[in-house]
Design an enzyme around this catalytic site. Structure first.
Site, PDB file in Angstrom:
ATOM      1  N   GLU A 266       0.882  -1.159   0.000  1.00 24.39           N
ATOM      2  CA  GLU A 266       0.000   0.000   0.000  1.00 24.39           C
ATOM      3  C   GLU A 266       0.920   1.209   0.000  1.00 24.39           C
ATOM      4  O   GLU A 266       1.736   1.356   0.901  1.00 24.39           O
ATOM      5  CB  GLU A 266      -0.865  -0.038   1.258  1.00 24.39           C
ATOM      6  CG  GLU A 266      -1.963   0.973   1.206  1.00 24.39           C
ATOM      7  CD  GLU A 266      -2.394   1.362   2.591  1.00 24.39           C
ATOM      8  OE1 GLU A 266      -2.650   0.480   3.406  1.00 24.39           O
ATOM      9  OE2 GLU A 266      -2.454   2.575   2.830  1.00 24.39           O
ATOM     10  N   CYS A 303      -3.007   7.432   5.261  1.00 30.74           N
ATOM     11  CA  CYS A 303      -2.971   7.058   3.843  1.00 30.74           C
ATOM     12  C   CYS A 303      -4.226   7.539   3.138  1.00 30.74           C
ATOM     13  O   CYS A 303      -4.245   7.686   1.926  1.00 30.74           O
ATOM     14  CB  CYS A 303      -2.796   5.563   3.668  1.00 30.74           C
ATOM     15  SG  CYS A 303      -3.199   4.622   5.109  1.00 30.74           S
TER      16      CYS A 303
HETATM   17  P1  NAP Z   1       9.231   3.790   3.671  1.00 34.87           P
HETATM   18  O1  NAP Z   1      10.422   4.641   3.620  1.00 34.87           O
HETATM   19  O2  NAP Z   1       8.781   3.213   2.380  1.00 34.87           O
HETATM   20  O3  NAP Z   1       9.551   2.607   4.705  1.00 34.87           O
HETATM   21  C1  NAP Z   1       8.633   1.580   4.995  1.00 34.87           C
HETATM   22  C2  NAP Z   1       9.393   0.333   5.431  1.00 34.87           C
HETATM   23  O4  NAP Z   1      10.068  -0.259   4.326  1.00 34.87           O
HETATM   24  C3  NAP Z   1      10.469   0.606   6.463  1.00 34.87           C
HETATM   25  O5  NAP Z   1      10.545  -0.513   7.314  1.00 34.87           O
HETATM   26  C4  NAP Z   1      11.723   0.737   5.639  1.00 34.87           C
HETATM   27  O6  NAP Z   1      12.879   0.398   6.376  1.00 34.87           O
HETATM   28  C5  NAP Z   1      11.471  -0.288   4.542  1.00 34.87           C
HETATM   29  N1  NAP Z   1      12.089   0.051   3.264  1.00 34.87           N
HETATM   30  C6  NAP Z   1      11.935   1.204   2.563  1.00 34.87           C
HETATM   31  N2  NAP Z   1      12.613   1.129   1.405  1.00 34.87           N
HETATM   32  C7  NAP Z   1      13.197  -0.091   1.362  1.00 34.87           C
HETATM   33  C8  NAP Z   1      14.032  -0.765   0.418  1.00 34.87           C
HETATM   34  N3  NAP Z   1      14.418  -0.176  -0.714  1.00 34.87           N
HETATM   35  N4  NAP Z   1      14.444  -2.011   0.711  1.00 34.87           N
HETATM   36  C9  NAP Z   1      14.080  -2.637   1.864  1.00 34.87           C
HETATM   37  N5  NAP Z   1      13.302  -2.033   2.794  1.00 34.87           N
HETATM   38  C10 NAP Z   1      12.848  -0.787   2.541  1.00 34.87           C
HETATM   39  O7  NAP Z   1       7.986   4.525   4.288  1.00 34.87           O
HETATM   40  P2  NAP Z   1       7.817   5.319   5.683  1.00 34.87           P
HETATM   41  O8  NAP Z   1       9.124   5.448   6.368  1.00 34.87           O
HETATM   42  O9  NAP Z   1       6.732   4.697   6.413  1.00 34.87           O
HETATM   43  O10 NAP Z   1       7.285   6.728   5.268  1.00 34.87           O
HETATM   44  C11 NAP Z   1       7.900   7.497   4.326  1.00 34.87           C
HETATM   45  C12 NAP Z   1       6.887   7.877   3.248  1.00 34.87           C
HETATM   46  O11 NAP Z   1       5.976   6.794   2.963  1.00 34.87           O
HETATM   47  C13 NAP Z   1       5.986   8.995   3.622  1.00 34.87           C
HETATM   48  O12 NAP Z   1       6.588  10.233   3.434  1.00 34.87           O
HETATM   49  C14 NAP Z   1       4.803   8.748   2.707  1.00 34.87           C
HETATM   50  O13 NAP Z   1       5.018   9.323   1.463  1.00 34.87           O
HETATM   51  C15 NAP Z   1       4.729   7.296   2.552  1.00 34.87           C
HETATM   52  N6  NAP Z   1       3.678   6.622   3.335  1.00 34.87           N
HETATM   53  C16 NAP Z   1       2.529   6.298   2.717  1.00 34.87           C
HETATM   54  C17 NAP Z   1       1.543   5.615   3.394  1.00 34.87           C
HETATM   55  C18 NAP Z   1       0.288   5.205   2.710  1.00 34.87           C
HETATM   56  O14 NAP Z   1      -0.453   4.458   3.280  1.00 34.87           O
HETATM   57  N7  NAP Z   1       0.014   5.627   1.509  1.00 34.87           N
HETATM   58  C19 NAP Z   1       1.719   5.272   4.721  1.00 34.87           C
HETATM   59  C20 NAP Z   1       2.922   5.597   5.345  1.00 34.87           C
HETATM   60  C21 NAP Z   1       3.888   6.254   4.625  1.00 34.87           C
HETATM   61  P3  NAP Z   1      13.399   1.360   7.561  1.00 34.87           P
HETATM   62  O15 NAP Z   1      12.530   1.055   8.749  1.00 34.87           O
HETATM   63  O16 NAP Z   1      14.802   0.917   7.773  1.00 34.87           O
HETATM   64  O17 NAP Z   1      13.255   2.761   7.081  1.00 34.87           O
END
Ligand code: NAP
Length: 510
Positions: A266, A303
């Site tokens: 998501e 979200c």
């Molecule tokens: P994220 O950076 O995508 O991280 C989510 C999880 O995935 C974290 O555990 C992260 O590890 C891991 N991860 C991210 N990139 C990875 C990769 N290339 N390889 C392996 N693991 C990876 O998201 P976030 O930190 O929750 O939030 C950042 C952004 O996500 C927000 O600014 C927003 O845009 C978006 N967001 C969207 C929703 C939605 O429902 N639409 C919800 C939450 C967030 P780490 O824990 O080590 O960082």
């Protein structure tokens, strides 16, 4: 007091990771919180995956009552942590007590809802299609079908729902309900909250006498562990909530495996709100006020946050705008989940502020460090269509109004927006014909359509869809909230001409 040691949870034990160390960060100050955490290594991933695969042998055949009882035990154990969980989650995420207490209730509630779903057993889809040896020209075989868990599932906890969409959140509950062991990659934004909940799940596994590999939780200090989990051949599906970039990276890894697997990610949604002229004329002010309330909920880090307003030019639109502007002018800035998310929000707002085709209508009062101020912008349909960057999700309390000069222009905007989790329509009786004409287009665009409301506030229920076409999710055929989520982690198997002695237990009981 529950133990909080910064440990990995593998094989029914809590133990120190051999990877790099890190701290939980207080969202409001950026300071380290107590307890040093240690990340996992690729060896830990291999061990957790091997144990999960072994557990799958027995866990997938647990009786429905036993599995349901296990889910209920998790809920009880989470509740038993008490205030320590709420306080740690408040410190790590900056979310207020009321919100987190509500989220804990939702987390326990959805575990119990899945327990009910498991007891009912309908998800197994048991089908009995008897043989007909007399059929001509060929006899018909005896066919039986059931749904079976797919295998070990990796769950990436979400930053914005540290309880309801994290270690024991919706993805974990639905995977366990389906009969799949779960390995959680804890989100780095709330490691302490994750460990507390992880220990509660581990305790429930032990109390239920289930195999130790039924649940594991790993920390990661980079992306290596998360990537290795998705690449591990024993893992059969992935649940993820987060950024589009993160989701796409994991989908790539999953599709490049020798055996590609599904990633239910998501990711990104701006949740358009369509304002119709009669509704605006009747109650533009009330809708504007309600919109502002929904936009700032949880510092806009939902979200389903209503980031895009699409409206026909009319006098009622001015009442909507002035009410929203008045409310947002007073809306206090709120602490965001992490320093990184705060920085990303500030930079996205700054880009909108300096965009030549965008006008800023209001910016809420500035707050302390790490507090995001609400903001509202507007543009016209032609500019919105010409500048695709205006469609990008701004994670936080920022909204963009798109003014349309005609119904044709509004329809054109809808033809160009990406897949969404939700689309809301604000209508009055007299708007029904115009709304009706749009519904066939809207149902192709979003997982949930709602009337005279906003998408924030997602009911956990059998009829909920929290999904939608890409990029809202990676697979619009599924939902991550509500009991239908169990089907993501099931696979149909047909048993042809099986003698009674070889049939799996569910067929025998039926
Ligand atoms: P994220 O950076 O995508 O991280 C989510 C999880 O995935 C974290 O555990 C992260 O590890 C891991 N991860 C991210 N990139 C990875 C990769 N290339 N390889 C392996 N693991 C990876 O998201 P976030 O930190 O929750 O939030 C950042 C952004 O996500 C927000 O600014 C927003 O845009 C978006 N967001 C969207 C929703 C939605 O429902 N639409 C919800 C939450 C967030 P780490 O824990 O080590 O960082």
């Amino acid at each position: 007091m529950t133990m909080l040691n910064g440990d990995l949870l593998i094989g029914g034990q809590a133990r120190r990771g051999r990877g790099g160390s890190f701290y939980g960060i207080e969202a409001a100050t950026g300071q380290n919180l107590p307890v040093e955490f240690a990340g996992a290594t690729v060896d830990d991933v291999k061990e957790a995956s091997a144990l999960a695969w072994k557990a799958f042998e027995t866990y997938r055949e647990t009786g429905l009552e036993e599995r349901a009882h296990f889910l209920e035990r998790i809920a009880t154990e989470i509740e038993a942590i008490g205030d320590e969980l709420i306080e740690r989650a408040m410190a790590e995420t900056g979310l207020p007590r009321g919100r987190l207490e509500g989220e804990r209730g939702r987390t326990a509630g959805q575990l119990r809802l899945f327990a009910k779903e498991v007891r009912e057993g309908k998800f197994q889809e048991l089908r009995f299609d008897p043989a007909n040896p007399e059929r001509k020209p060929a006899p018909k075989p005896d066919l039986k079908l059931r749904n079976l868990g797919v295998g070990p599932v990796v769950v990436f906890g979400a930053s914005n729902f540290p309880l309801a969409f994290s270690v024991a959140g919706g993805d974990t509950a639905s995977a366990l309900a389906a009969g799949c062991p779960v390995i959680v990659k804890a989100h780095s934004a709330h490691p302490g909250t994750s460990e507390l909940v992880g220990r509660a799940v581990q305790k429930a596994v032990a109390e239920s006498g289930l195999p130790v590999g039924t649940f594991a939780m790993l920390f990661d200090t980079g992306f290596e562990v998360g990537q290795a989990l998705v690449a591990d051949p024993r893992v059969q599906a992935v649940g993820f909530t987060g950024s589009r970039r993160g989701g796409l990276a994991l989908m790539k890894t999953a599709s490049e495996r020798k055996q590609p697997i599904p990633v239910y990610a998501e990711m990104s949604s701006i949740n358009p709100v369509l304002l119709f002229p009669n509704a605006l004329a009747q109650r533009g002010e009330a809708i504007g006020k309600a919109f502002a309330g929904s936009l700032v909920l949880g510092a806009g880090q939902f979200c389903t946050n209503p980031g895009l307003i699409i409206a026909l030019e009319c006098s009622g639109l001015e009442s909507f705008k002035s009410a929203a502007v008045a409310a947002l002018k007073e809306a206090p800035a709120q602490t965001m989940l992490t320093g990184g998310i705060f920085k990303a929000y500030c930079s996205a707002v700054q880009k909108l502020e300096s965009h030549s085709a965008v006008k800023q209508l209001v910016r809420g009062p500035d707050g302390a460090d790490f507090q995001g101020a609400a903001a509202l912008f507007e543009t016209d349909a032609k500019s919105f269509l010409a500048h695709t960057e205006l469609q990008e999700e701004v994670f936080g309390a920022a909204g963009l109004i798109v003014r349309c000069m005609s119904e044709a222009e509004l329809s054109d905007v809808l033809d160009h927006i990406e897949g969404q989790l939700t689309i809301a329509l604000h209508i009055d009786e007299a708007d029904v014909p115009a709304a009706k004409a749009l519904v066939p287009k809207l149902e192709l665009l979003a997982g949930r359509l709602l009337i005279n409301g906003f998408g924030t506030g997602v009911e956990v229920s059998p009829a909920m869809v929290h999904g939608g076409p890409f990029p809202a999710t990676s697979d619009g055929r599924s939902t991550s909230v509500g009991t239908l989520a169990i089907y993501r982690f099931l696979r149909p198997v047909c048993y042809q001409d099986f003698p009674e002695a070889l049939l799996p237990a569910p067929f025998k009981k039926a």
